[in-house]
Design an enzyme around this catalytic site. Structure first.
Site, PDB file in Angstrom:
ATOM      1  CB  ALA A  27      -1.065   0.033   1.175  1.00  0.00           C
ATOM      2  CB  ALA A  28       4.203   1.974  -0.687  1.00  0.00           C
ATOM      3  NE  ARG A  33      -2.930   4.916 -13.515  1.00  0.00           N
ATOM      4  CZ  ARG A  33      -3.162   3.600 -14.009  1.00  0.00           C
ATOM      5  NH1 ARG A  33      -3.875   3.260 -14.931  1.00  0.00           N
ATOM      6  NH2 ARG A  33      -2.626   2.677 -13.090  1.00  0.00           N
ATOM      7  CD  GLN A  93       8.315   0.591  -1.841  1.00  0.00           C
ATOM      8  OE1 GLN A  93       7.000   0.641  -1.778  1.00  0.00           O
ATOM      9  NE2 GLN A  93       8.913  -0.167  -2.759  1.00  0.00           N
ATOM     10  N   GLY A 126      -3.307  -3.344  -1.749  1.00  0.00           N
ATOM     11  CA  GLY A 126      -4.156  -2.627  -0.926  1.00  0.00           C
ATOM     12  C   GLY A 126      -5.509  -1.931  -1.617  1.00  0.00           C
ATOM     13  CG  ASP A 127      -5.158  -1.261  -5.514  1.00  0.00           C
ATOM     14  OD1 ASP A 127      -5.048  -2.351  -5.533  1.00  0.00           O
ATOM     15  OD2 ASP A 127      -5.073  -0.676  -6.780  1.00  0.00           O
TER      16      ASP A 127
HETATM   17  C1  UD1 Z   1       1.612  -5.547 -10.815  1.00  0.00           C
HETATM   18  C2  UD1 Z   1       2.317  -6.778 -11.433  1.00  0.00           C
HETATM   19  C3  UD1 Z   1       1.504  -7.569 -12.446  1.00  0.00           C
HETATM   20  C4  UD1 Z   1      -0.053  -7.641 -12.048  1.00  0.00           C
HETATM   21  C5  UD1 Z   1      -0.692  -6.485 -11.611  1.00  0.00           C
HETATM   22  C6  UD1 Z   1      -1.949  -6.673 -11.186  1.00  0.00           C
HETATM   23  C7  UD1 Z   1       4.486  -6.484 -10.783  1.00  0.00           C
HETATM   24  C8  UD1 Z   1       6.055  -6.264 -11.305  1.00  0.00           C
HETATM   25  N1  UD1 Z   1       3.696  -6.672 -11.695  1.00  0.00           N
HETATM   26  O1  UD1 Z   1       1.651  -4.496 -11.968  1.00  0.00           O
HETATM   27  O2  UD1 Z   1       2.171  -8.687 -12.990  1.00  0.00           O
HETATM   28  O3  UD1 Z   1      -0.541  -8.106 -13.326  1.00  0.00           O
HETATM   29  O4  UD1 Z   1       0.229  -5.747 -10.730  1.00  0.00           O
HETATM   30  O5  UD1 Z   1      -2.470  -5.429 -11.018  1.00  0.00           O
HETATM   31  O6  UD1 Z   1       4.477  -6.991  -9.601  1.00  0.00           O
HETATM   32  N2  UD1 Z   1       3.515  -0.996  -4.766  1.00  0.00           N
HETATM   33  C9  UD1 Z   1       4.196  -0.905  -3.765  1.00  0.00           C
HETATM   34  N3  UD1 Z   1       5.558  -0.218  -3.817  1.00  0.00           N
HETATM   35  C10 UD1 Z   1       6.085  -0.307  -5.121  1.00  0.00           C
HETATM   36  C11 UD1 Z   1       5.369  -0.587  -6.251  1.00  0.00           C
HETATM   37  C12 UD1 Z   1       4.119  -1.048  -6.113  1.00  0.00           C
HETATM   38  O7  UD1 Z   1       3.677  -0.461  -2.660  1.00  0.00           O
HETATM   39  O8  UD1 Z   1       7.403   0.085  -4.845  1.00  0.00           O
HETATM   40  C13 UD1 Z   1       2.009  -1.331  -4.615  1.00  0.00           C
HETATM   41  C14 UD1 Z   1       1.388  -0.501  -5.303  1.00  0.00           C
HETATM   42  O9  UD1 Z   1       0.940   0.775  -4.452  1.00  0.00           O
HETATM   43  C15 UD1 Z   1       0.047  -1.365  -5.911  1.00  0.00           C
HETATM   44  C16 UD1 Z   1       0.826  -2.480  -5.953  1.00  0.00           C
HETATM   45  O10 UD1 Z   1       1.973  -2.666  -5.310  1.00  0.00           O
HETATM   46  O11 UD1 Z   1      -0.842  -1.487  -4.957  1.00  0.00           O
HETATM   47  C17 UD1 Z   1       1.069  -2.757  -7.615  1.00  0.00           C
HETATM   48  O12 UD1 Z   1       2.075  -1.858  -8.081  1.00  0.00           O
HETATM   49  P1  UD1 Z   1       1.757  -1.334  -9.491  1.00  0.00           P
HETATM   50  O13 UD1 Z   1       2.962  -0.448  -9.816  1.00  0.00           O
HETATM   51  O14 UD1 Z   1       0.409  -0.912  -9.805  1.00  0.00           O
HETATM   52  O15 UD1 Z   1       1.962  -2.872 -10.436  1.00  0.00           O
HETATM   53  P2  UD1 Z   1       1.424  -3.031 -11.850  1.00  0.00           P
HETATM   54  O16 UD1 Z   1       2.322  -2.465 -12.942  1.00  0.00           O
HETATM   55  O17 UD1 Z   1      -0.001  -2.915 -11.874  1.00  0.00           O
END
Ligand code: UD1
Ligand code: CA
Length: 491
Positions: A27-28, A33, A93, A126-127
């Site tokens: 949830a970081a 958007r 994080q 978290g979403d």
């Molecule tokens: C990620 C997955 C993808 C999957 C998709 C589903 C990876 C590399 N990719 O992509 O395979 O199909 O989710 O929705 O895992 N977050 C953190 N810290 C970070 C990065 C992300 O807390 O450094 C959290 C975000 O807040 C979010 C979630 O992790 O809730 C997913 O991150 P996001 O960057 O949206 O990943 P996707 O590109 O959607």
């Protein structure tokens, strides 16, 4: 491990397995958007934040420990998470360098706490407000039964845009997850996607995390690269498509938030109908996740039951009624009303067009009628405020009737004061009670009175001036006016 923590999670029914279970909630991310000053996971659907729905599902599987990764607006997000799960470990994080980096931060936080577990580690986001505990439990069970190093909760979707694709070989064995941005056109055709929820063997995860790199299209540490690492080490990987893919859907913007909110509501309303609640128009009925309804409640179109509202058997709500954190008794009737933190007794009637503000307590069989506003008002059993009144900071005894157009003047410009009206009293129309003032049991108040002094039990209070009369005055007045009109026409 902290024994208190374990006891806390053990108090929830339905244990997932005998293996230790750690859940990591990511949830970081900022959620740019959303274009909002409120962090994405704190946006509300169905009366809870999105992360609240996720944590409720997580809690249902009784994990041994939960670690939440927070970053953006962690001053708000962290305490909110700990309201749901007081024992959750928060991992900070500082910069969002990818899901792999986030999980590494989570594991480091557990290590610092001395509670790095073994067994299974589930990573969730978290979403995803539609996520259910049952789905997490079933996924963990499949992962553990297959003894995989890592398992993917996958989904088969019509439009895989934006998701990581699950790549399998001819035998159907999972080879890798390839992110959209890194995928060839051929791989982008794959419709089996990574929902984002992964299960790991804790020992494997600890070995894999340091091996991740950020040599990819996004320059992030992808958690999904753990699949390739497992396969290269000759370990087994599973992918289990979830039938109900919407459970793993996240809301990235407000359009998706509204869509998920409508779907969540559809599910909640459907579940209540299956429990014996009549809902005349599910499309215009909104019920929050924490609302409780008894059997044979009827909800008429255009109604919203919000927060911790509870409605008892045979009550009828609506049409066009909004109740937030209200309690409605057996067989009560609430029509075209807006209510908040109010209690409506059994068999009582409210509305149409009533406004119940916090602290309203209407006794059994009582009545709050049309165009009546109440606030911090205890209205006794069988007592009635039927028409056009304001009742603020008042106690009204049982069986008392308040006349139409009565105002409880509770505010002197500085402080609020209370009015007490006894039992079986009768106050006539258009009276004003200037608080603080008390009217005794069985007393009457004449209409149009402004009551500033206490009224004794069984007395009649009358404060308006006596009626005088001028015989023939109106006839004389009319003659005079007609003469004036004639003179003006002749000019
Ligand atoms: C990620 C997955 C993808 C999957 C998709 C589903 C990876 C590399 N990719 O992509 O395979 O199909 O989710 O929705 O895992 N977050 C953190 N810290 C970070 C990065 C992300 O807390 O450094 C959290 C975000 O807040 C979010 C979630 O992790 O809730 C997913 O991150 P996001 O960057 O949206 O990943 P996707 O590109 O959607
Ligand atoms: Ca995403």
């Amino acid at each position: 491990m902290n024994r208190d923590r374990r006891r806390r999670f053990d108090s929830y029914p339905g244990s997932v397995s005998k293996r230790e279970l750690t859940v990591v909630v990511l949830a970081a991310g900022g959620g740019t958007r959303m274009k909002s000053k409120t962090m994405k996971v704190l946006h509300q659907v169905g009366g809870r934040s999105m992360v609240g729905h996720v944590l409720s599902a997580v809690r249902a599987v009784e994990p041994d420990r939960v670690v939440a990764v927070v970053g953006h607006q962690r001053e708000q997000v962290g305490p909110h998470i700990q309201e749901w799960l007081p024992d959750a470990v928060l991992a900070v994080q500082e910069s969002q360098d990818g899901t792999g980096h986030a999980v590494r931060v989570a594991m480091e936080a557990l290590e610092r706490e001395g509670s790095l577990g073994e067994g299974t580690v589930i990573v969730a986001y978290g979403d995803t407000p539609l996520l259910q505990g049952d789905s997490l439990r079933a996924f963990a069970a499949e992962h553990e039964a297959a003894q995989c190093a890592v398992s993917i909760l996958s989904g088969v979707v019509d439009d895989p845009t934006g998701y990581g694709r699950v790549v399998r070989d001819e035998e159907g064995e999972v080879l890798a997850i390839v992110e959209e941005k890194d995928a060839t056109r051929e791989l982008r055709e794959i419709r089996e996607i990574n929902s984002g929820i992964l299960a790991f063997d804790a020992a494997f995860l600890a070995e894999a995390l340091p091996q991740l790199d950020n040599d990819n299209a996004k320059g992030e540490y992808y958690l999904t690269d753990c699949i390739r690492i497992a396969r290269e080490a000759g370990l087994s990987v599973g992918a289990y498509p979830i039938d109900d893919v919407r459970q793993t859907e996240g809301a990235n913007d407000r359009v998706q938030l509204a869509e998920l909110g409508r779907e969540l509501n559809r599910r909640i309303v459907t579940a209540w109908m299956r429990e014996g609640v009549t809902v005349m128009d599910p499309a215009t009925t909104w019920i929050d996740a924490d609302v409780v309804l008894e059997r044979d409640v009827t909800i008429l179109p255009g109604s919203q039951l919000l927060g911790a509202t509870v409605v008892a058997e045979d009550a009828v709500i609506g049409p066009d009624t909004t109740l937030k954190d209200c309690e409605v008794g057996v067989g009560a009737r609430v029509v075209r009303t807006h209510g908040e933190l109010a209690v409506v007794g059994a068999g009582a009637t409210v509305g149409p067009f009533s406004y119940l503000r916090p602290g309203t307590l209407l006794g059994a069989r009582g009545k709050i009628g049309a165009f009546v506003e109440t606030k911090n008002a205890q209205i006794g059993e069988d007592a009635k405020v039927p028409h056009l009144s304001y009742v603020g900071d008042a106690g009204i005894g049982e069986g008392t009737n308040i006349g139409a157009g009565t105002i409880f003047a509770n505010y002197d410009g500085v402080a609020k004061h209370r009015t007490r009206i006894g039992r079986q009293a009768r106050t006539a129309s258009n009276s004003t009670f200037v608080a603080p003032v008390t009217v005794g049991d069985g007393a009457y108040v004449a209409s149009g009175s402004v009551v500033t002094k206490n009224v004794a039990p069984d007395a009649l209070a009358i404060t308006r001036s006596e009626q005088g009369e001028r015989p023939g005055w109106a006839a004389k007045f009319r003659t005079m006016m007609e003469r004036r009109k004639a003179n003006r026409a002749a000019e």
